[in-house]
Scaffold this motif. Structure first.
Motif, PDB file in Angstrom:
ATOM      1  N   LEU A 225      38.125  50.065  49.649  1.00 24.33           N
ATOM      2  CA  LEU A 225      36.841  49.441  49.335  1.00 24.33           C
ATOM      3  C   LEU A 225      36.994  48.712  48.007  1.00 24.33           C
ATOM      4  O   LEU A 225      37.078  49.335  46.948  1.00 24.33           O
ATOM      5  N   THR A 226      37.052  47.405  48.043  1.00 26.26           N
ATOM      6  CA  THR A 226      37.193  46.616  46.822  1.00 26.26           C
ATOM      7  C   THR A 226      35.854  46.538  46.100  1.00 26.26           C
ATOM      8  O   THR A 226      34.792  46.492  46.731  1.00 26.26           O
ATOM      9  N   ALA A 227      35.904  46.537  44.775  1.00 28.67           N
ATOM     10  CA  ALA A 227      34.691  46.467  43.958  1.00 28.67           C
ATOM     11  C   ALA A 227      34.926  45.508  42.803  1.00 28.67           C
ATOM     12  O   ALA A 227      35.953  45.569  42.126  1.00 28.67           O
ATOM     13  N   GLN A 228      33.973  44.622  42.595  1.00 32.50           N
ATOM     14  CA  GLN A 228      34.043  43.673  41.488  1.00 32.50           C
ATOM     15  C   GLN A 228      32.646  43.462  40.912  1.00 32.50           C
ATOM     16  O   GLN A 228      31.639  43.739  41.563  1.00 32.50           O
ATOM     17  N   LYS A 229      32.608  42.998  39.673  1.00 28.72           N
ATOM     18  CA  LYS A 229      31.319  42.740  39.033  1.00 28.72           C
ATOM     19  C   LYS A 229      30.584  41.599  39.736  1.00 28.72           C
ATOM     20  O   LYS A 229      31.212  40.642  40.192  1.00 28.72           O
ATOM     21  N   TRP A 230      29.266  41.730  39.776  1.00 26.06           N
ATOM     22  CA  TRP A 230      28.468  40.648  40.340  1.00 26.06           C
ATOM     23  C   TRP A 230      28.582  39.415  39.460  1.00 26.06           C
ATOM     24  O   TRP A 230      28.673  39.503  38.235  1.00 26.06           O
ATOM     25  N   LYS A 231      28.628  38.253  40.094  1.00 25.58           N
ATOM     26  CA  LYS A 231      28.671  36.994  39.364  1.00 25.58           C
ATOM     27  C   LYS A 231      27.636  36.037  39.937  1.00 25.58           C
ATOM     28  O   LYS A 231      27.330  36.075  41.146  1.00 25.58           O
ATOM     29  N   PRO A 232      27.076  35.180  39.101  1.00 25.58           N
ATOM     30  CA  PRO A 232      26.042  34.256  39.577  1.00 25.58           C
ATOM     31  C   PRO A 232      26.574  33.293  40.633  1.00 25.58           C
ATOM     32  O   PRO A 232      27.765  32.980  40.680  1.00 25.58           O
ATOM     33  N   ASP A 233      25.671  32.856  41.493  1.00 28.43           N
ATOM     34  CA  ASP A 233      25.979  31.877  42.544  1.00 28.43           C
ATOM     35  C   ASP A 233      27.102  32.372  43.456  1.00 28.43           C
ATOM     36  O   ASP A 233      28.011  31.612  43.812  1.00 28.43           O
ATOM     37  N   PHE A 234      27.041  33.643  43.806  1.00 29.93           N
ATOM     38  CA  PHE A 234      28.057  34.220  44.689  1.00 29.93           C
ATOM     39  C   PHE A 234      27.737  33.871  46.134  1.00 29.93           C
ATOM     40  O   PHE A 234      26.673  34.218  46.658  1.00 29.93           O
ATOM     41  N   VAL A 235      28.650  33.162  46.781  1.00 35.10           N
ATOM     42  CA  VAL A 235      28.509  32.775  48.184  1.00 35.10           C
ATOM     43  C   VAL A 235      29.655  33.419  48.956  1.00 35.10           C
ATOM     44  O   VAL A 235      30.818  33.055  48.751  1.00 35.10           O
ATOM     45  N   PRO A 236      29.374  34.394  49.846  1.00 38.07           N
ATOM     46  CA  PRO A 236      30.459  35.128  50.526  1.00 38.07           C
ATOM     47  C   PRO A 236      31.435  34.246  51.279  1.00 38.07           C
ATOM     48  O   PRO A 236      32.647  34.497  51.264  1.00 38.07           O
ATOM     49  N   SER A 237      30.949  33.199  51.942  1.00 36.77           N
ATOM     50  CA  SER A 237      31.841  32.365  52.748  1.00 36.77           C
ATOM     51  C   SER A 237      32.817  31.558  51.893  1.00 36.77           C
ATOM     52  O   SER A 237      33.832  31.074  52.391  1.00 36.77           O
ATOM     53  N   ARG A 238      32.536  31.425  50.609  1.00 38.48           N
ATOM     54  CA  ARG A 238      33.414  30.666  49.716  1.00 38.48           C
ATOM     55  C   ARG A 238      34.319  31.569  48.881  1.00 38.48           C
ATOM     56  O   ARG A 238      35.080  31.077  48.042  1.00 38.48           O
ATOM     57  N   GLU A 239      34.205  32.879  49.079  1.00 42.38           N
ATOM     58  CA  GLU A 239      34.974  33.814  48.278  1.00 42.38           C
ATOM     59  C   GLU A 239      36.142  34.376  49.071  1.00 42.38           C
ATOM     60  O   GLU A 239      36.152  34.362  50.298  1.00 42.38           O
ATOM     61  N   GLY A 240      37.113  34.875  48.350  1.00 44.48           N
ATOM     62  CA  GLY A 240      38.266  35.533  48.945  1.00 44.48           C
ATOM     63  C   GLY A 240      38.772  36.617  48.007  1.00 44.48           C
ATOM     64  O   GLY A 240      38.696  36.469  46.784  1.00 44.48           O
ATOM     65  N   ILE A 241      39.282  37.692  48.562  1.00 45.16           N
ATOM     66  CA  ILE A 241      39.782  38.798  47.756  1.00 45.16           C
ATOM     67  C   ILE A 241      41.251  38.536  47.439  1.00 45.16           C
ATOM     68  O   ILE A 241      42.089  38.506  48.341  1.00 45.16           O
ATOM     69  N   SER A 242      41.553  38.328  46.192  1.00 45.35           N
ATOM     70  CA  SER A 242      42.924  37.999  45.776  1.00 45.35           C
ATOM     71  C   SER A 242      43.675  39.183  45.197  1.00 45.35           C
ATOM     72  O   SER A 242      44.904  39.154  45.105  1.00 45.35           O
ATOM     73  N   SER A 243      42.970  40.244  44.784  1.00 53.73           N
ATOM     74  CA  SER A 243      43.649  41.406  44.214  1.00 53.73           C
ATOM     75  C   SER A 243      42.836  42.656  44.477  1.00 53.73           C
ATOM     76  O   SER A 243      41.611  42.590  44.658  1.00 53.73           O
ATOM     77  N   THR A 244      43.500  43.777  44.477  1.00 50.54           N
ATOM     78  CA  THR A 244      42.842  45.070  44.652  1.00 50.54           C
ATOM     79  C   THR A 244      43.768  46.167  44.160  1.00 50.54           C
ATOM     80  O   THR A 244      44.982  45.962  44.000  1.00 50.54           O
ATOM     81  N   MET A 245      43.209  47.338  43.897  1.00 49.51           N
ATOM     82  CA  MET A 245      44.001  48.490  43.500  1.00 49.51           C
ATOM     83  C   MET A 245      44.409  49.265  44.748  1.00 49.51           C
ATOM     84  O   MET A 245      43.573  49.548  45.606  1.00 49.51           O
ATOM     85  N   VAL A 246      45.681  49.608  44.847  1.00 48.25           N
ATOM     86  CA  VAL A 246      46.195  50.337  45.999  1.00 48.25           C
ATOM     87  C   VAL A 246      47.102  51.459  45.505  1.00 48.25           C
ATOM     88  O   VAL A 246      47.639  51.406  44.393  1.00 48.25           O
ATOM     89  N   TRP A 247      47.284  52.463  46.356  1.00 54.03           N
ATOM     90  CA  TRP A 247      48.247  53.531  46.094  1.00 54.03           C
ATOM     91  C   TRP A 247      49.578  53.133  46.698  1.00 54.03           C
ATOM     92  O   TRP A 247      49.658  52.767  47.859  1.00 54.03           O
ATOM     93  N   VAL A 248      50.625  53.229  45.902  1.00 55.41           N
ATOM     94  CA  VAL A 248      51.971  52.876  46.328  1.00 55.41           C
ATOM     95  C   VAL A 248      52.831  54.130  46.320  1.00 55.41           C
ATOM     96  O   VAL A 248      52.775  54.925  45.369  1.00 55.41           O
TER      97      VAL A 248
END
Length: 336
Positions: free
Chosen positions: A196-219
């Protein structure tokens, strides 16, 4: 008969004593004032030296010295590391005004255009400044299922509000500052085997224009020798994969020896590391919770059969109407 003290000689003696007392008092006051002035000058010089050591500019101040209270307080190590101070939790009107000072280009469009003033914009954004944008990586679940799962995983002290958005994104608002920081900094959170990725809210957030580029994972580092199960060494090993965040407690205490486990901030736009070498020996790298990894390019988000780097060869067209035993002419653009 003795002369009275009220006689002429007695009057002169009294006047002399009074004059002597007056001169002595005046001299004492002058000496006291000079001493106080010297102490005041020394105190001002000492204050100036302290202000200069603290980095306060005294140029052009004159006799009006700046107060030490005007010096900005030093931030903590955690605030410097996470770049998240307390005032960012509720948002800052000053920062938003600075961002909005840059005028947007005026574009004439054939449809209506609505302007929003700064005051109105701050009023509209204020309720969402302490919200987080979350998304389940690699899987889509319903609202009720996700809310029930995050309640079990987060174990928050207060209530929270979750709003569903497009593209699998959810907006979460918290009742307390502690819960906000808990979800943001104490992951990674796994729901139904996916991150479950979590990031701070930012103004003018449009889901269709966003992409997840990084996340924390267990290796995981399977079959790593037990002598390397050291916290500092495992953090160095995790930095070979991404940005190491923390080490699993059983791994740091050498309680489990099948594999070492390190939490890493991973760049999903880059190819994943499959192996690491320690003292000329190779060790495999396993990623927990990442179910869509391409074995062609090594990137997350697609499978090998849909990899854009995979070149699919097209069969050449043959002339079915040719004579028996003859060869057809090659297709246009093909090589013999």
């Amino acid at each position: 008969m003795e002369e009275s003290s009220h006689g002429p000689n007695g009057a002169e003696s009294t006047a002399e004593e009074a004059d002597l007392l007056r001169r002595s008092t005046k001299k004492y006051k002058r000496h006291r004032d000079e001493k106080e002035n010297e102490e005041s000058v020394k105190e001002n010089e000492k204050s100036d030296m302290v202000m200069e050591d603290l980095g306060v500019d005294l140029t052009g101040v004159g006799n009006q010295k700046q107060s030490v209270n005007n010096i900005p307080a030093a931030i903590s190590f955690k605030a410097a590391l996470t770049n998240d101070q307390a005032h960012l939790y509720e948002g800052s009107d000053d920062e938003e005004e600075l961002e909005d000072e840059i005028p947007e280009p005026v574009v004439v469009k054939p449809w209506p255009s609505l302007d929003v003033s700064k005051d109105e914009l701050q009023k509209l954004r204020r309720p969402w400044r302490k919200a987080l944008i979350v998304k389940l990586l690699g899987r889509t679940v319903g609202y009720r299922v996700l809310r029930q799962r995050v309640e079990q995983a987060w174990k928050l002290r207060g209530n929270f509000q979750m709003v569903d958005l497009e593209e699998g994104y959810y907006l979460v608002r918290f009742a307390t500052k502690e819960d906000y920081h808990h979800v943001l900094f104490y992951g990674p959170w796994t729901i139904l085997g996916h991150y479950l990725t979590a990031q701070k809210w930012k103004p003018d957030f449009v889901p269709s224009r966003e992409g997840i580029s990084s996340t924390m994972v267990w290796v995981r580092f399977p079959q790593l020798p037990i002598e390397y199960f050291d916290k500092d060494f495992l953090l160095r090993l995790g930095n070979c994969i991404g940005k190491a965040v923390k080490v699993d407690v059983p791994s740091s205490k050498s309680e489990r020896g099948k594999f070492a486990r390190v939490c890493v901030q991973l760049d999903l736009t880059q190819s994943l590391i499959s192996k690491v070498t320690v003292r000329s020996l190779d060790y495999c790298v396993e990623y927990e919770g990442l179910h869509s990894i391409c074995f062609e390019c090594g990137k997350y988000g697609h499978q090998k059969d849909t990899c854009p780097n995979l070149v699919v060869s097209k069969p050449q067209n043959t002339d079915m109407g040719g004579t028996s035993g003859g060869t057809s002419e090659p297709a246009a653009g093909s090589k013999r």
